[in-house]
Motif scaffolding. Structure first.
Motif, PDB file in Angstrom:
ATOM      1  N   UNK A 122       0.796  -1.223   0.000  1.00  0.00           N
ATOM      2  CA  UNK A 122       0.000   0.000   0.000  1.00  0.00           C
ATOM      3  C   UNK A 122       0.831   1.277   0.000  1.00  0.00           C
ATOM      4  N   UNK A 123       2.121   1.119  -0.229  1.00  0.00           N
ATOM      5  CA  UNK A 123       2.946   2.294  -0.512  1.00  0.00           C
ATOM      6  C   UNK A 123       2.500   2.862  -1.853  1.00  0.00           C
ATOM      7  N   UNK A 124       2.276   4.167  -1.924  1.00  0.00           N
ATOM      8  CA  UNK A 124       1.792   4.792  -3.144  1.00  0.00           C
ATOM      9  C   UNK A 124       2.815   5.785  -3.686  1.00  0.00           C
ATOM     10  N   UNK A 125       2.692   6.068  -4.957  1.00  0.00           N
ATOM     11  CA  UNK A 125       3.600   7.026  -5.588  1.00  0.00           C
ATOM     12  C   UNK A 125       3.572   8.372  -4.883  1.00  0.00           C
ATOM     13  N   UNK A 126       2.403   8.769  -4.406  1.00  0.00           N
ATOM     14  CA  UNK A 126       2.273  10.067  -3.742  1.00  0.00           C
ATOM     15  C   UNK A 126       3.116  10.115  -2.467  1.00  0.00           C
ATOM     16  N   UNK A 127       3.301   8.970  -1.811  1.00  0.00           N
ATOM     17  CA  UNK A 127       4.157   8.929  -0.615  1.00  0.00           C
ATOM     18  C   UNK A 127       5.601   9.243  -0.990  1.00  0.00           C
ATOM     19  N   UNK A 128       6.053   8.701  -2.095  1.00  0.00           N
ATOM     20  CA  UNK A 128       7.418   8.963  -2.543  1.00  0.00           C
ATOM     21  C   UNK A 128       7.576  10.419  -2.976  1.00  0.00           C
ATOM     22  N   UNK A 129       6.575  10.935  -3.652  1.00  0.00           N
ATOM     23  CA  UNK A 129       6.610  12.332  -4.101  1.00  0.00           C
ATOM     24  C   UNK A 129       6.642  13.279  -2.908  1.00  0.00           C
ATOM     25  N   UNK A 130       5.763  13.045  -1.930  1.00  0.00           N
ATOM     26  CA  UNK A 130       5.686  13.923  -0.753  1.00  0.00           C
ATOM     27  C   UNK A 130       6.971  13.850   0.067  1.00  0.00           C
ATOM     28  N   UNK A 131       7.513  12.653   0.217  1.00  0.00           N
ATOM     29  CA  UNK A 131       8.750  12.535   1.003  1.00  0.00           C
ATOM     30  C   UNK A 131       9.892  13.259   0.313  1.00  0.00           C
ATOM     31  N   UNK A 132       9.914  13.202  -0.997  1.00  0.00           N
ATOM     32  CA  UNK A 132      10.968  13.898  -1.744  1.00  0.00           C
ATOM     33  C   UNK A 132      10.791  15.412  -1.640  1.00  0.00           C
ATOM     34  N   UNK A 133       9.552  15.867  -1.649  1.00  0.00           N
ATOM     35  CA  UNK A 133       9.285  17.294  -1.464  1.00  0.00           C
ATOM     36  C   UNK A 133       9.744  17.753  -0.083  1.00  0.00           C
ATOM     37  N   UNK A 134       9.528  16.906   0.926  1.00  0.00           N
ATOM     38  CA  UNK A 134       9.956  17.250   2.284  1.00  0.00           C
ATOM     39  C   UNK A 134      11.475  17.365   2.360  1.00  0.00           C
ATOM     40  N   UNK A 135      12.162  16.458   1.680  1.00  0.00           N
ATOM     41  CA  UNK A 135      13.633  16.492   1.686  1.00  0.00           C
ATOM     42  C   UNK A 135      14.144  17.802   1.099  1.00  0.00           C
ATOM     43  N   UNK A 136      13.467  18.296   0.093  1.00  0.00           N
ATOM     44  CA  UNK A 136      13.900  19.522  -0.566  1.00  0.00           C
ATOM     45  C   UNK A 136      13.444  20.798   0.143  1.00  0.00           C
ATOM     46  N   UNK A 137      12.730  20.623   1.250  1.00  0.00           N
ATOM     47  CA  UNK A 137      12.356  21.772   2.073  1.00  0.00           C
ATOM     48  C   UNK A 137      13.613  22.300   2.777  1.00  0.00           C
ATOM     49  N   UNK A 138      13.847  23.591   2.684  1.00  0.00           N
ATOM     50  CA  UNK A 138      15.085  24.164   3.235  1.00  0.00           C
ATOM     51  C   UNK A 138      15.187  23.991   4.746  1.00  0.00           C
ATOM     52  N   UNK A 139      14.051  23.718   5.420  1.00  0.00           N
ATOM     53  CA  UNK A 139      14.060  23.536   6.869  1.00  0.00           C
ATOM     54  C   UNK A 139      14.331  22.084   7.281  1.00  0.00           C
ATOM     55  N   UNK A 140      14.450  21.182   6.304  1.00  0.00           N
ATOM     56  CA  UNK A 140      14.664  19.775   6.595  1.00  0.00           C
ATOM     57  C   UNK A 140      16.085  19.558   7.111  1.00  0.00           C
ATOM     58  N   UNK A 141      16.220  18.931   8.291  1.00  0.00           N
ATOM     59  CA  UNK A 141      17.528  18.783   8.928  1.00  0.00           C
ATOM     60  C   UNK A 141      17.969  17.325   9.058  1.00  0.00           C
ATOM     61  N   UNK A 142      17.207  16.382   8.493  1.00  0.00           N
ATOM     62  CA  UNK A 142      17.501  14.971   8.716  1.00  0.00           C
ATOM     63  C   UNK A 142      18.575  14.432   7.770  1.00  0.00           C
TER      64      UNK A 142
END
Length: 241
Positions: A122-142
Motif C-alpha cells: 500500500x505504498x503509493x507514488x504520492x508517498x514517494x513524491x511527498x517525502x521527496x518534497x519534504x527532503x527539498x524543504x530548506x528547513x529539513x535537517x535529517x
C-alpha cells in the motif's frame, strides 16, 4: 574524529531507488511474486517507483529470472545479486553495498537513495513524491528517514526479575486518554531514504539525525505471513473500491 554526515537535502546529484526481491521465502513460497488484486508485489513496487517520476534510476536487485522478468520495461537496471546476498541470513545492508559497488556510474557521493520494500503493497507514488518534497524543504535537517505509523496504544513487557508484566509507556495509576498518551511510531518497512556517502561511512540505512515519513496504519501492512496476503486483498477493496 567522527565524519560529519550530510543532510538529505544536500544529496542532489541523482535519485536512485533500490528494490530488493528474492525468489525464496520460508513462510510464503515465492512471496514477492504473490498477487494483490491480480498484480504481483514486485510489480506493484516497481510501478509505484516508476509512476512517482522522482527517480533517475530504478534498480531491481534479484536472484532469479522469474523476478527479473517482472522488472523488464520498468526497472532501468536489473541486478542479479551474488549468492551470498540471496540467502535468508543475508543483511539488506550487505545487498545495498553490493548494488552500490556494482553501479559506480550511477551511485555518486551525492546520490540520494530510496530503499523500497516490495512487501509493502500500500505504498503509493504520492508517498514517494511527498517525502521527496519534504527532503527539498530548506528547513529539513535529517540525514536519513524511515516510513512508519503512529502507535498510541499502551505497551506492557514481561519483567523476568519480578515475574510480572510491567507497563512500558504509561503509569496505570494515572491512565491518560489514548489521544493524550506519549507518541510512539512503528517502523513499517515500506521505504528508507539515505545518502550514498553517508551509507559508505556508516554501513547502515539509518544514521545521524533520523526523521519519519508518516503513513496511515491501515496502509502499513507488511507481507510476512499467508494471512497478510488475504488481509491485504480485503484492505485493497476498502481503500480503492
Amino acid at each position: 574524529m567522527n565524519k560529519v554526515l550530510s543532510q538529505l537535502k544536500d544529496f542532489n546529484d541523482s535519485v536512485v531507488a533500490i528494490i530488493p526481491a528474492r525468489i525464496g521465502s520460508k513462510r510464503i513460497p515465492k512471496k514477492n511474486l504473490q498477487l494483490i488484486k491480480n498484480k504481483s508485489l514486485i510489480k506493484r513496487s516497481l510501478s509505484t517507483a516508476y509512476n512517482s517520476s522522482i527517480f533517475d534510476h530504478i534498480v531491481l536487485s534479484c536472484d532469479s529470472n522469474e523476478i527479473a522478468e517482472q522488472g523488464k520495461g520498468i526497472a532501468s537496471e536489473i541486478h542479479m545479486r551474488n549468492k551470498i546476498n540471496a540467502i535468508d541470513t543475508a543483511s539488506t545492508e550487505s545487498l545495498i553495498e553490493e548494488v552500490i559497488k556494482f553501479y559506480p556510474n550511477i551511485f555518486k557521493n551525492n546520490t540520494l537513495i530510496y530503499l523500497l520494500q516490495c512487501t509493502s503493497p500500500f505504498l503509493e507514488s504520492i508517498d514517494l513524491i511527498k517525502s521527496y518534497e519534504e527532503i527539498n524543504n530548506k528547513n529539513m535537517k535529517y540525514e536519513s528517514i524511515f516510513s512508519g505509523y503512529l502507535f498510541n496504544k499502551f505497551v506492557w513487557q514481561f519483567n523476568v526479575n519480578e515475574q510480572s508484566y510491567m507497563s512500558v509507556n504509561y503509569n496505570p495509576q494515572k491512565r491518560p486518554r489514548s489521544q493524550d498518551s506519549e507518541k510512539f511510531y512503528i517502523e513499517n518497512g515500506a521505504f528508507y531514504i539515505f545518502g550514498k556517502s553517508n551509507f559508505d561511512h556508516t554501513k547502515c540505512r539509518l544514521h545521524g539525525k533520523i526523521g519519519i515519513y508518516e503513513m496511515e496504519e491501515i496502509k502499513s501492512v507488511d507481507i510476512d505471513e499467508p494471512f497478510d496476503l488475504k488481509l491485504s486483498n480485503h484492505i485493497y477493496d476498502l481503500l480503492y473500491k
